[in-house]
Design a protein around this motif. Structure first.
Motif, mmCIF file in Angstrom:
data_model
loop_
_atom_site.group_PDB
_atom_site.id
_atom_site.type_symbol
_atom_site.label_atom_id
_atom_site.label_comp_id
_atom_site.label_asym_id
_atom_site.label_seq_id
_atom_site.Cartn_x
_atom_site.Cartn_y
_atom_site.Cartn_z
ATOM 1 N N ALA A 175 -3.591 6.464 -2.694
ATOM 2 C CA ALA A 175 -2.752 5.854 -3.726
ATOM 3 C C ALA A 175 -2.576 6.787 -4.916
ATOM 4 C CB ALA A 175 -3.362 4.530 -4.177
ATOM 5 N N GLU A 199 -4.475 3.139 0.952
ATOM 6 C CA GLU A 199 -5.115 2.836 -0.327
ATOM 7 C C GLU A 199 -5.882 4.043 -0.854
ATOM 8 O OE1 GLU A 199 -7.470 -0.632 0.154
ATOM 9 O OE2 GLU A 199 -5.764 -2.004 0.218
ATOM 10 N N CYS A 246 0.834 -1.214 0.000
ATOM 11 C CA CYS A 246 0.000 0.000 0.000
ATOM 12 C C CYS A 246 0.864 1.258 0.000
ATOM 13 C CB CYS A 246 -0.935 -0.005 1.213
ATOM 14 S SG CYS A 246 -2.209 -1.280 1.161
ATOM 15 N N ASP A 300 3.776 1.554 -1.198
ATOM 16 C CA ASP A 300 4.449 1.645 -2.490
ATOM 17 C C ASP A 300 3.596 2.349 -3.534
ATOM 18 O OD1 ASP A 300 6.755 0.984 -4.126
ATOM 19 O OD2 ASP A 300 5.467 -0.449 -5.157
ATOM 20 N N HIS A 301 2.299 2.457 -3.296
ATOM 21 C CA HIS A 301 1.406 3.151 -4.217
ATOM 22 C C HIS A 301 0.983 4.526 -3.700
ATOM 23 C CE1 HIS A 301 1.127 -0.916 -5.852
ATOM 24 N NE2 HIS A 301 0.693 -0.363 -6.962
ATOM 25 N N ASN A 309 -0.362 7.021 -8.958
ATOM 26 C CA ASN A 309 0.045 6.211 -10.102
ATOM 27 C C ASN A 309 1.505 5.839 -9.939
ATOM 28 O OD1 ASN A 309 0.538 5.032 -12.506
ATOM 29 N ND2 ASN A 309 -0.027 6.798 -13.782
ATOM 30 N N ILE A 310 1.806 4.525 -9.948
ATOM 31 C CA ILE A 310 3.183 4.092 -9.720
ATOM 32 C C ILE A 310 4.099 4.500 -10.865
ATOM 33 C CG2 ILE A 310 3.018 1.788 -10.785
ATOM 34 C CD1 ILE A 310 4.580 0.806 -8.266
#
Length: 446
Positions: free
Chosen positions: A135, A132, A26, A28-29, A137-138
């Motif tokens: 979040a 979440e 989570c 990481d996003h 965009n990776i």
């Protein structure tokens, strides 16, 4: 990934680890620029969430935050409870010395004592669900997603060759100053240390260099173990046969040769994979010297002159697989036997040695010898070497630069392209701690 790179200690088994892995996913996003609130009420702006570290050590490396009017660069650690930081032993672990933010679901360490290392680390309370909802965009790169396959291949191949040329220049300086043997050994020993023990292996080499070339070549195994200060006393440590008799012979040989007494080398074991232990790397060096000698560059250059680059690599790969009856199943003299046999040097690690040690050394040797044909062959090798895609930096970089399952990722099909990825990441992403707004590469292209 080959068995030599895996260990049960890095496999998720328990519910707590599963929770933390989901928490990390989570984070990481998380959208860069997110503003969090520290437990004391202060504002924490996440300029860059860092790179997910799937190895031992802090959960996210190379992050950047703005806190109390200062921009901090370092690592981020996530737990269910703030007390887990202590319970997991991170306070005493040097690998966690650069943590700048602790993210937890429950802060159960109220009233922290001043002066305690943990008191200086801001704590933010967040749950996976809250993450979440924040979040982003990776894929945030503003250049690579818009280049076609041919442009990307040329760009990263050129960058990889630039990185290799820079490495060969450093080797060339040592070649000119000290000769081919010391120059090659310097690169080889640093490669043996990986990230955590490079300085320690450099110190080991410094202790070995006073021995004459003849003595070193004849007694390298005993000198490696003796000067490493890792060789146990067989009278004090219970060792299984036949390793006990082998250790005793090494001790007797070393004591008859030792030039001076030296203090123990402070080998790092925190955040080091068990299969990358100093003992296994020393065994690898001993096997390497047995196979190639302490000054292999002239012979290697002679072989490359005679053969095509493809045939040269084919023959070299056959030699670069090392096994040892004891060390294929142990990480130290004291450790229990490994559940799986793991070669001291398997084919994947051998490929890493080829790109990190052999290629820059051969290229430097060709330049010193003023041999354009040998230089041309040395430069052809990276395009023929396998892509080392298990590298953590490479994985994190392509995840940030490209959409998931992007077919253009096929351009990273050789070592030169992967070296280019590492080169660009180091020069641009690492310098800004992943803060894309400050990216020098993007801004230079605008």
């Amino acid at each position: 990934m080959e068995n030599e790179n895996k260990s049960d200690s890095f496999v998720i088994h328990d519910p707590e680890a599963l929770y933390e892995a989901a928490f990390q996913s989570c984070w990481d996003h998380l959208a860069d620029g997110a503003v969090l609130t520290e437990s004391g009420g202060a504002r924490v702006e996440i300029l860059s969430r860092g790179e997910w570290n799937h190895e031992a050590g802090p959960d996210f490396k190379n992050a950047k935050i703005r806190y109390q009017g200062k921009i901090l660069r370092g690592d981020i650690e996530l737990h269910r409870k703030s007390s887990d930081y202590i319970r997991h032993g991170h306070l005493a672990d040097a690998a966690y010395a650069n943590v700048i933010l602790h993210v937890v679901e429950e802060d159960d360490l109220s009233g922290r004592e001043e002066g305690n290392a943990l008191a200086d680390i801001p704590v933010c309370r967040l749950s996976p669900g809250m993450l979440e909802r924040r979040a982003g965009n990776i894929c945030r790169c503003r250049i690579f997603p818009y280049m076609d396959r041919g442009q990307l291949r040329s760009f990263f191949t050129d960058a990889g060759m630039e990185r290799i040329q820079a490495k060969s220049t450093a080797v060339l300086e040592t070649l000119i100053r000290s000769g081919s043997g010391p120059a090659f050994r310097q690169v080889l020993f640093r490669a043996a240390g990986y990230k955590r023990n490079q300085d320690e292996f450099a110190e080991l080499l410094r202790r070995l260099e006073p021995y004459s070339p003849e003595v070193f070549q004849a007694h390298f195994e005993a000198l490696l173990w003796g000067e490493s200060t890792l060789l146990p006393d067989p009278a004090e440590l219970e060792l299984p046969d036949p390793i006990r008799s082998r250790v005793r012979l090494l001790w007797d040989e070393f004591w008859s040769l030792r030039l001076t007494a030296a203090p123990p080398i402070s080998w790092k074991r925190d955040a080091v994979r068990p299969l990358n232990s100093p003992e296994r790397r020393i065994t690898m060096l001993a096997e390497f010297l047995r196979q190639f000698s302490a000054d292999p560059l002239p012979a290697l250059a002679g072989e490359l002159r005679k053969l095509s680059p493809e045939m040269f690599l084919k023959q070299l790969r056959k030699k670069l697989v090392f096994s040892d009856p004891f060390w294929d199943t142990h990480c130290s003299f004291r450790a229990d036997e490994l559940p799986k046999k793991a070669a001291v040097l398997g084919s994947e690690r051998a490929e890493t040695l080829l790109i990190d040690v052999f290629v820059p050394s051969l290229l430097a040797f060709a330049k010193l010898d003023n041999d354009p044909e040998l230089e041309k062959k040395a430069l052809a090798l990276p395009l023929l070497l396998k892509a080392q895609k298990n590298n953590r930096v490479f994985k994190n970089a392509v995840r940030r630069w490209f959409p998931e399952n992007d077919p253009r990722l096929e351009i990273f099909d050789n070592a030169a392209a992967v070296q280019g990825c590492l080169h660009i990441h180091k020069r641009y992403c690492a310098d800004t701690a992943g803060d894309c707004v400050s990216c020098l590469l993007v801004n230079s292209a605008l």
